[in-house]
Design a protein around this motif. Structure first.
Motif, PDB file in Angstrom:
ATOM      1  N   GLU A  69      34.472  40.178  62.572  1.00  8.40           N
ATOM      2  CA  GLU A  69      35.224  41.387  62.866  1.00  8.40           C
ATOM      3  C   GLU A  69      36.144  41.751  61.709  1.00  8.40           C
ATOM      4  OE1 GLU A  69      37.102  40.044  66.497  1.00  8.40           O
ATOM      5  OE2 GLU A  69      38.927  39.462  65.425  1.00  8.40           O
ATOM      6  N   PHE A  70      36.371  43.030  61.589  1.00  5.23           N
ATOM      7  CA  PHE A  70      37.214  43.561  60.525  1.00  5.23           C
ATOM      8  C   PHE A  70      38.669  43.188  60.763  1.00  5.23           C
ATOM      9  CE2 PHE A  70      38.526  46.433  57.282  1.00  5.23           C
ATOM     10  CZ  PHE A  70      39.553  47.223  57.767  1.00  5.23           C
ATOM     11  N   VAL A  71      39.346  42.785  59.694  1.00  5.90           N
ATOM     12  CA  VAL A  71      40.776  42.492  59.750  1.00  5.90           C
ATOM     13  C   VAL A  71      41.552  43.588  59.032  1.00  5.90           C
ATOM     14  CG1 VAL A  71      42.593  40.896  59.063  1.00  5.90           C
ATOM     15  CG2 VAL A  71      40.389  40.004  59.895  1.00  5.90           C
ATOM     16  N   GLY A  72      41.167  43.864  57.793  1.00  7.78           N
ATOM     17  CA  GLY A  72      41.866  44.885  57.032  1.00  7.78           C
ATOM     18  C   GLY A  72      41.249  45.069  55.666  1.00  7.78           C
ATOM     19  N   ALA A  73      41.705  46.107  54.967  1.00  8.86           N
ATOM     20  CA  ALA A  73      41.168  46.410  53.648  1.00  8.86           C
ATOM     21  C   ALA A  73      42.243  47.076  52.796  1.00  8.86           C
ATOM     22  CB  ALA A  73      39.951  47.316  53.754  1.00  8.86           C
ATOM     23  N   ILE A  74      42.041  46.989  51.479  1.00 10.59           N
ATOM     24  CA  ILE A  74      42.974  47.609  50.538  1.00 10.59           C
ATOM     25  C   ILE A  74      42.172  48.294  49.445  1.00 10.59           C
ATOM     26  CG2 ILE A  74      43.199  45.459  49.201  1.00 10.59           C
ATOM     27  CD1 ILE A  74      46.179  46.277  48.767  1.00 10.59           C
ATOM     28  N   GLN A  75      42.613  49.473  49.050  1.00  2.26           N
ATOM     29  CA  GLN A  75      41.906  50.229  48.036  1.00  2.26           C
ATOM     30  C   GLN A  75      42.029  49.605  46.658  1.00  2.26           C
ATOM     31  OE1 GLN A  75      43.458  54.196  48.383  1.00  2.26           O
ATOM     32  NE2 GLN A  75      42.300  54.636  50.229  1.00  2.26           N
ATOM     33  N   ARG A  76      41.200  50.057  45.736  1.00  3.07           N
ATOM     34  CA  ARG A  76      41.165  49.485  44.386  1.00  3.07           C
ATOM     35  C   ARG A  76      42.546  49.475  43.746  1.00  3.07           C
ATOM     36  NH1 ARG A  76      35.843  52.211  43.953  1.00  3.07           N
ATOM     37  NH2 ARG A  76      36.907  54.153  43.443  1.00  3.07           N
ATOM     38  N   SER A  77      43.265  50.557  43.890  1.00  2.00           N
ATOM     39  CA  SER A  77      44.573  50.667  43.248  1.00  2.00           C
ATOM     40  C   SER A  77      45.668  49.944  44.009  1.00  2.00           C
ATOM     41  CB  SER A  77      44.960  52.143  43.127  1.00  2.00           C
ATOM     42  OG  SER A  77      45.173  52.678  44.430  1.00  2.00           O
ATOM     43  N   GLY A  78      45.370  49.535  45.225  1.00  2.00           N
ATOM     44  CA  GLY A  78      46.390  48.944  46.087  1.00  2.00           C
ATOM     45  C   GLY A  78      47.213  49.984  46.807  1.00  2.00           C
ATOM     46  N   GLY A  79      46.864  51.273  46.615  1.00  2.00           N
ATOM     47  CA  GLY A  79      47.670  52.337  47.176  1.00  2.00           C
ATOM     48  C   GLY A  79      47.463  52.588  48.652  1.00  2.00           C
ATOM     49  N   GLY A  80      46.371  52.123  49.203  1.00  2.00           N
ATOM     50  CA  GLY A  80      46.105  52.382  50.602  1.00  2.00           C
ATOM     51  C   GLY A  80      45.597  51.142  51.304  1.00  2.00           C
ATOM     52  N   THR A  81      46.053  50.921  52.528  1.00  2.00           N
ATOM     53  CA  THR A  81      45.589  49.783  53.310  1.00  2.00           C
ATOM     54  C   THR A  81      45.209  50.263  54.712  1.00  2.00           C
ATOM     55  OG1 THR A  81      47.867  49.285  53.964  1.00  2.00           O
ATOM     56  CG2 THR A  81      46.972  48.045  52.101  1.00  2.00           C
ATOM     57  N   SER A 102      47.615  42.639  50.332  1.00  2.00           N
ATOM     58  CA  SER A 102      48.099  43.095  49.033  1.00  2.00           C
ATOM     59  C   SER A 102      47.147  42.592  47.958  1.00  2.00           C
ATOM     60  CB  SER A 102      49.527  42.595  48.778  1.00  2.00           C
ATOM     61  OG  SER A 102      49.563  41.178  48.789  1.00  2.00           O
ATOM     62  N   ARG A 103      47.362  43.062  46.754  1.00  2.00           N
ATOM     63  CA  ARG A 103      46.530  42.609  45.643  1.00  2.00           C
ATOM     64  C   ARG A 103      47.334  42.654  44.356  1.00  2.00           C
ATOM     65  NH1 ARG A 103      41.495  46.266  45.423  1.00  2.00           N
ATOM     66  NH2 ARG A 103      41.081  45.135  43.488  1.00  2.00           N
ATOM     67  N   ASP A 104      46.949  41.773  43.442  1.00  2.00           N
ATOM     68  CA  ASP A 104      47.531  41.740  42.110  1.00  2.00           C
ATOM     69  C   ASP A 104      46.365  41.829  41.133  1.00  2.00           C
ATOM     70  OD1 ASP A 104      48.662  41.129  39.651  1.00  2.00           O
ATOM     71  OD2 ASP A 104      50.076  39.693  40.483  1.00  2.00           O
ATOM     72  N   ASN A 105      46.126  43.028  40.632  1.00  2.00           N
ATOM     73  CA  ASN A 105      44.962  43.218  39.762  1.00  2.00           C
ATOM     74  C   ASN A 105      45.092  42.454  38.445  1.00  2.00           C
ATOM     75  OD1 ASN A 105      43.678  44.792  41.663  1.00  2.00           O
ATOM     76  ND2 ASN A 105      44.222  46.744  40.710  1.00  2.00           N
ATOM     77  N   ALA A 106      46.312  42.175  38.021  1.00  2.00           N
ATOM     78  CA  ALA A 106      46.501  41.402  36.789  1.00  2.00           C
ATOM     79  C   ALA A 106      46.094  39.944  36.974  1.00  2.00           C
ATOM     80  CB  ALA A 106      47.948  41.485  36.341  1.00  2.00           C
ATOM     81  N   LYS A 107      46.150  39.474  38.227  1.00  2.12           N
ATOM     82  CA  LYS A 107      45.791  38.080  38.518  1.00  2.12           C
ATOM     83  C   LYS A 107      44.424  37.977  39.189  1.00  2.12           C
ATOM     84  CE  LYS A 107      50.535  36.405  39.027  1.00  2.12           C
ATOM     85  NZ  LYS A 107      51.515  35.733  39.919  1.00  2.12           N
ATOM     86  N   VAL A 133      32.818  50.624  46.820  1.00  2.00           N
ATOM     87  CA  VAL A 133      33.195  51.824  47.555  1.00  2.00           C
ATOM     88  C   VAL A 133      34.644  51.674  47.995  1.00  2.00           C
ATOM     89  CG1 VAL A 133      32.722  53.239  49.580  1.00  2.00           C
ATOM     90  CG2 VAL A 133      30.831  52.152  48.343  1.00  2.00           C
ATOM     91  N   ASP A 134      35.466  52.681  47.741  1.00  2.25           N
ATOM     92  CA  ASP A 134      36.896  52.535  47.970  1.00  2.25           C
ATOM     93  C   ASP A 134      37.316  52.737  49.423  1.00  2.25           C
ATOM     94  OD1 ASP A 134      39.832  53.771  46.130  1.00  2.25           O
ATOM     95  OD2 ASP A 134      39.196  51.751  46.690  1.00  2.25           O
ATOM     96  N   TYR A 135      36.387  53.232  50.267  1.00  2.00           N
ATOM     97  CA  TYR A 135      36.762  53.531  51.647  1.00  2.00           C
ATOM     98  C   TYR A 135      35.762  52.931  52.627  1.00  2.00           C
ATOM     99  CZ  TYR A 135      39.968  56.892  49.578  1.00  2.00           C
ATOM    100  OH  TYR A 135      40.957  57.488  48.843  1.00  2.00           O
ATOM    101  N   CYS A 136      35.519  51.647  52.539  1.00  2.00           N
ATOM    102  CA  CYS A 136      34.566  50.994  53.440  1.00  2.00           C
ATOM    103  C   CYS A 136      35.125  50.831  54.843  1.00  2.00           C
ATOM    104  CB  CYS A 136      34.187  49.627  52.911  1.00  2.00           C
ATOM    105  SG  CYS A 136      32.923  49.656  51.631  1.00  2.00           S
ATOM    106  N   SER A 137      36.423  50.653  54.935  1.00  2.00           N
ATOM    107  CA  SER A 137      37.059  50.424  56.237  1.00  2.00           C
ATOM    108  C   SER A 137      36.387  49.255  56.940  1.00  2.00           C
ATOM    109  CB  SER A 137      36.982  51.714  57.058  1.00  2.00           C
ATOM    110  OG  SER A 137      37.684  51.582  58.274  1.00  2.00           O
ATOM    111  N   ALA A 138      35.963  49.431  58.185  1.00  2.00           N
ATOM    112  CA  ALA A 138      35.393  48.332  58.966  1.00  2.00           C
ATOM    113  C   ALA A 138      33.873  48.239  58.862  1.00  2.00           C
ATOM    114  CB  ALA A 138      35.775  48.495  60.433  1.00  2.00           C
ATOM    115  N   ALA A 139      33.268  49.028  57.985  1.00  2.00           N
ATOM    116  CA  ALA A 139      31.809  49.037  57.851  1.00  2.00           C
ATOM    117  C   ALA A 139      31.349  47.776  57.137  1.00  2.00           C
ATOM    118  CB  ALA A 139      31.357  50.279  57.099  1.00  2.00           C
ATOM    119  N   ILE A 140      30.940  46.790  57.895  1.00  2.00           N
ATOM    120  CA  ILE A 140      30.654  45.470  57.342  1.00  2.00           C
ATOM    121  C   ILE A 140      29.567  45.511  56.275  1.00  2.00           C
ATOM    122  CG2 ILE A 140      28.993  44.874  59.128  1.00  2.00           C
ATOM    123  CD1 ILE A 140      30.220  42.027  59.103  1.00  2.00           C
TER     124      ILE A 140
END
Length: 124
Positions: free
Chosen positions: A46-58, A71-76, A101-108
């Motif tokens: 089951e889907f828990v959560g997702a974050i966009q490439r930039s980290g701007g949307g969850t 959260s994400r740290d693209n530098a790490k 794809v930046d907007y997969c949401s819960a689509a496994i």
């Protein structure tokens, strides 16, 4: 090449917290949206959560909204899942996932890459 490795799972008492990490050994981490799925014992993933490439949307499943944070740290090259106020029903194997794809949401099926999973057990 994307290679996801989760860490941070373990045994925790109900009401406690854990932070999962997902490290990508590749060099294209910032090109991927990241997400987390989980599979409770005897149940489907089951889907828990997702974050966009930039980290701007969850986005979060209703069952974890207000308790979990991605959260994400693209530098790490690392994504995180902070889990607070854990409940018995949060017990599951947690998988880190990645998608171009930046907007997969819960689509496994939208997530091309999966980690091996890490066990989280919440005990009373």
């Amino acid at each position: 090449q994307v290679h996801l490795v989760e860490s941070g799972g373990g045994l925790v008492q109900a009401g406690g917290s854990l932070r999962l990490s997902c490290a990508d050994s590749g060099h294209t981490f910032s090109s991927y949206a990241m997400g987390w799925f989980r599979q409770p014992p005897g149940k489907a993933r089951e889907f828990v959560g997702a974050i966009q490439r930039s980290g701007g949307g969850t986005e979060y499943a209703d069952s974890v909204k207000g308790r979990f944070a991605i959260s994400r740290d693209n530098a790490k090259n690392t994504a995180y899942l902070q889990m607070n106020s854990l409940k018995l029903e949060d017990t599951a194997v947690y998988y880190c996932v990645a998608s171009q794809v930046d907007y997969c949401s819960a689509a496994i099926g939208c997530y091309e890459h999966w980690g091996q999973g890490t066990q989280v057990t919440v005990d009373s």
